[in-house]
Design a protein around this motif. Structure first.
Motif, PDB file in Angstrom:
ATOM      1  N   ALA A 109       2.833 -10.956   2.765  1.00 39.99           N
ATOM      2  CA  ALA A 109       3.885 -11.129   1.760  1.00 39.99           C
ATOM      3  C   ALA A 109       3.570 -10.202   0.596  1.00 39.99           C
ATOM      4  N   CYS A 110       4.311  -9.112   0.489  1.00 40.80           N
ATOM      5  CA  CYS A 110       3.994  -8.087  -0.501  1.00 40.80           C
ATOM      6  C   CYS A 110       4.374  -8.543  -1.907  1.00 40.80           C
ATOM      7  N   ASN A 111       3.607  -8.084  -2.884  1.00 37.13           N
ATOM      8  CA  ASN A 111       3.884  -8.388  -4.281  1.00 37.13           C
ATOM      9  C   ASN A 111       3.360  -7.257  -5.146  1.00 37.13           C
ATOM     10  N   GLU A 112       3.759  -7.252  -6.417  1.00 32.15           N
ATOM     11  CA  GLU A 112       3.436  -6.130  -7.294  1.00 32.15           C
ATOM     12  C   GLU A 112       1.961  -6.055  -7.650  1.00 32.15           C
ATOM     13  N   ASP A 113       1.223  -7.125  -7.424  1.00 35.87           N
ATOM     14  CA  ASP A 113      -0.210  -7.103  -7.725  1.00 35.87           C
ATOM     15  C   ASP A 113      -1.060  -6.686  -6.523  1.00 35.87           C
TER      16      ASP A 113
ATOM     17  N   GLU B 123       9.056  -7.861   2.525  1.00 32.71           N
ATOM     18  CA  GLU B 123       9.488  -7.444   1.181  1.00 32.71           C
ATOM     19  C   GLU B 123       8.582  -6.341   0.645  1.00 32.71           C
ATOM     20  N   VAL B 124       8.509  -5.270   1.414  1.00 31.37           N
ATOM     21  CA  VAL B 124       7.561  -4.201   1.113  1.00 31.37           C
ATOM     22  C   VAL B 124       7.856  -3.519  -0.215  1.00 31.37           C
ATOM     23  N   VAL B 125       9.115  -3.524  -0.682  1.00 26.99           N
ATOM     24  CA  VAL B 125       9.421  -2.838  -1.939  1.00 26.99           C
ATOM     25  C   VAL B 125       8.831  -3.562  -3.146  1.00 26.99           C
ATOM     26  N   GLU B 126       8.359  -4.801  -2.957  1.00 22.19           N
ATOM     27  CA  GLU B 126       7.709  -5.511  -4.054  1.00 22.19           C
ATOM     28  C   GLU B 126       6.334  -4.928  -4.351  1.00 22.19           C
ATOM     29  N   ALA B 127       5.762  -4.228  -3.377  1.00 18.96           N
ATOM     30  CA  ALA B 127       4.448  -3.606  -3.582  1.00 18.96           C
ATOM     31  C   ALA B 127       4.609  -2.288  -4.329  1.00 18.96           C
TER      32      ALA B 127
ATOM     33  N   GLN C   5       4.280   1.608  -5.177  1.00 24.62           N
ATOM     34  CA  GLN C   5       4.384   2.754  -4.282  1.00 24.62           C
ATOM     35  C   GLN C   5       3.024   3.373  -3.993  1.00 24.62           C
ATOM     36  N   ASP C   6       2.113   3.317  -4.951  1.00 22.38           N
ATOM     37  CA  ASP C   6       0.789   3.881  -4.702  1.00 22.38           C
ATOM     38  C   ASP C   6      -0.015   3.038  -3.725  1.00 22.38           C
ATOM     39  N   THR C   7       0.429   1.789  -3.507  1.00 25.65           N
ATOM     40  CA  THR C   7      -0.212   0.935  -2.509  1.00 25.65           C
ATOM     41  C   THR C   7       0.316   1.244  -1.119  1.00 25.65           C
ATOM     42  N   THR C   8       1.641   1.372  -0.986  1.00 22.64           N
ATOM     43  CA  THR C   8       2.243   1.562   0.336  1.00 22.64           C
ATOM     44  C   THR C   8       1.988   2.946   0.909  1.00 22.64           C
ATOM     45  N   VAL C   9       1.517   3.879   0.089  1.00 24.45           N
ATOM     46  CA  VAL C   9       1.192   5.217   0.604  1.00 24.45           C
ATOM     47  C   VAL C   9       0.132   5.146   1.701  1.00 24.45           C
ATOM     48  N   VAL C  10      -0.689   4.088   1.699  1.00 32.53           N
ATOM     49  CA  VAL C  10      -1.764   4.000   2.695  1.00 32.53           C
ATOM     50  C   VAL C  10      -1.221   3.887   4.117  1.00 32.53           C
ATOM     51  N   ILE C  11       0.062   3.524   4.274  1.00 26.74           N
ATOM     52  CA  ILE C  11       0.606   3.385   5.627  1.00 26.74           C
ATOM     53  C   ILE C  11       1.041   4.715   6.223  1.00 26.74           C
ATOM     54  N   HIS C  12       1.074   5.783   5.434  1.00 28.65           N
ATOM     55  CA  HIS C  12       1.660   7.039   5.901  1.00 28.65           C
ATOM     56  C   HIS C  12       0.980   7.580   7.157  1.00 28.65           C
ATOM     57  N   ALA C  13      -0.331   7.616   7.159  1.00 32.93           N
ATOM     58  CA  ALA C  13      -1.024   8.193   8.319  1.00 32.93           C
ATOM     59  C   ALA C  13      -0.873   7.334   9.570  1.00 32.93           C
TER      60      ALA C  13
ATOM     61  N   MET D  40      12.852   1.343  -9.843  1.00 29.93           N
ATOM     62  CA  MET D  40      11.450   0.962  -9.873  1.00 29.93           C
ATOM     63  C   MET D  40      11.005   0.299  -8.576  1.00 29.93           C
ATOM     64  N   LYS D  41      11.963  -0.255  -7.815  1.00 31.70           N
ATOM     65  CA  LYS D  41      11.631  -0.963  -6.585  1.00 31.70           C
ATOM     66  C   LYS D  41      12.439  -0.386  -5.425  1.00 31.70           C
ATOM     67  N   ASP D  42      11.930   0.656  -4.875  1.00 36.86           N
ATOM     68  CA  ASP D  42      12.550   1.291  -3.726  1.00 36.86           C
ATOM     69  C   ASP D  42      11.465   2.021  -2.962  1.00 36.86           C
ATOM     70  N   LEU D  43      11.738   2.318  -1.709  1.00 35.77           N
ATOM     71  CA  LEU D  43      10.780   3.072  -0.914  1.00 35.77           C
ATOM     72  C   LEU D  43      10.922   4.562  -1.201  1.00 35.77           C
ATOM     73  N   LYS D  44       9.794   5.233  -1.275  1.00 32.74           N
ATOM     74  CA  LYS D  44       9.837   6.682  -1.420  1.00 32.74           C
ATOM     75  C   LYS D  44      10.479   7.288  -0.176  1.00 32.74           C
ATOM     76  N   PRO D  45      11.253   8.365  -0.332  1.00 33.93           N
ATOM     77  CA  PRO D  45      11.833   9.026   0.853  1.00 33.93           C
ATOM     78  C   PRO D  45      10.788   9.385   1.896  1.00 33.93           C
ATOM     79  N   SER D  46       9.594   9.768   1.438  1.00 33.50           N
ATOM     80  CA  SER D  46       8.536  10.143   2.383  1.00 33.50           C
ATOM     81  C   SER D  46       8.043   8.948   3.177  1.00 33.50           C
ATOM     82  N   THR D  47       8.227   7.740   2.637  1.00 36.22           N
ATOM     83  CA  THR D  47       7.884   6.523   3.363  1.00 36.22           C
ATOM     84  C   THR D  47       9.047   6.100   4.244  1.00 36.22           C
TER      85      THR D  47
END
Length: 268
Positions: free
Chosen positions: A66-70, A108-112, A114-122, A159-166
């Motif tokens: 369950a994603c959150n901003e923290d 609810e991944v957009v609650e996290a 963006q610098d956190t969700t970057v780890v999923i890129h690879a 402020m709460k959206d996925l980066k295009p690269s994601t």
């Protein structure tokens, strides 16, 4: 099963899910190709139940976050823990699923951040790798690993959206509330109420959903209908169940509550 590191995340019983179109076959195709999946839709419309059902159908463990901003990257990939004997590395949910072949579901991944969700890129391109920088390890994803994310587009903002690269690393489904007959079947199967009672609850829900964007941020979710149906099965009157489980949780606005109350009374 005692040596199965994902035994606690295996789904023993089939979750009830009523397909609305061809989403089951399409998800199976995405899993066969090991493509990551993004599920978009309003709150309580069945996104998480669909993912749970597909994990059971594919016989894969499901690790839900369950994603959150923290939430930090370490919360996903893992961290060193201090113990009396020294330090010990503990995999986070993403690393655990990638290492052993589960489905990792970021709800609810957009609650996290963006610098956190970057780890999923690879993990979500041809590499299918997860670097553990603090440990100096590179996890090459298990052949059975899949990443699934979900979010509610109605809550999007700058402020709460996925980066295009994601975003462009995923295949995607758009979910909405089911058709009335399908939703009635869900309510009856989940709670045991009659089809007539289910359609009464759905009539109230449709009145509320027409107010989305006209005072209501979100429509009345199937989840709220299930709660009301369970109250009815417990002996609560239709009117009281609608008030307690559907109207009051949805809004505090007096005018909107009056409008919904009229819808309830019209159904009764």
């Amino acid at each position: 099963m005692s040596n199965d590191p994902l035994r606690d995340w295996r789904i023993a019983e089939p979750p009830h899910y009523r397909a609305q179109a061809d989403e089951v076959a399409l998800f199976e195709a995405a899993y066969a190709a090991r493509l990551p999946v993004m599920v978009k839709g309003s709150t309580g419309c069945g996104k998480s139940r669909f993912v749970e059902y597909m994990a059971w159908r594919l016989q894969r463990p499901l690790i839900t976050v369950a994603c959150n901003e923290d939430m930090t990257a370490a919360d996903l990939v893992g961290r060193f823990l201090l113990e009396p004997s020294g330090t010990r590395w503990q995999d986070g949910p993403l690393a655990l699923a990638a290492r052993h072949g589960g489905i990792c579901y970021l709800d609810e991944v957009v609650e996290a951040r963006q610098d956190t969700t970057v780890v999923i890129h690879a993990l979500t391109d041809h590499r299918r790798q997860l670097p553990l920088d603090k440990k100096g390890e590179l996890i090459r994803a298990h052949p059975d690993f899949q990443l699934v994310i979900s979010y509610n587009p109605g809550y999007q903002s700058l402020m709460k959206d996925l980066k295009p690269s994601t975003r462009q690393r995923f295949t995607a489904f758009d979910f909405d509330y089911p058709e009335a007959d399908v939703e009635a079947e869900v309510l009856s199967t989940e709670t045991g109420i009659s089809s007539a009672q289910a359609h009464q609850l759905i009539a109230v829900a449709h009145a509320a959903r027409r107010l989305k964007g006209h005072g209501l941020v979100e429509g009345m979710s199937t989840r709220l209908l299930v709660n009301a149906a369970r109250l009815i099965q417990g002996g609560v009157s239709l009117h009281a169940a609608c008030q307690m489980a559907m109207v009051r949780p949805l809004t505090d606005d007096a005018d909107l509550r009056d409008a919904l109350e009229h819808a309830v009374l019209a159904v009764i």
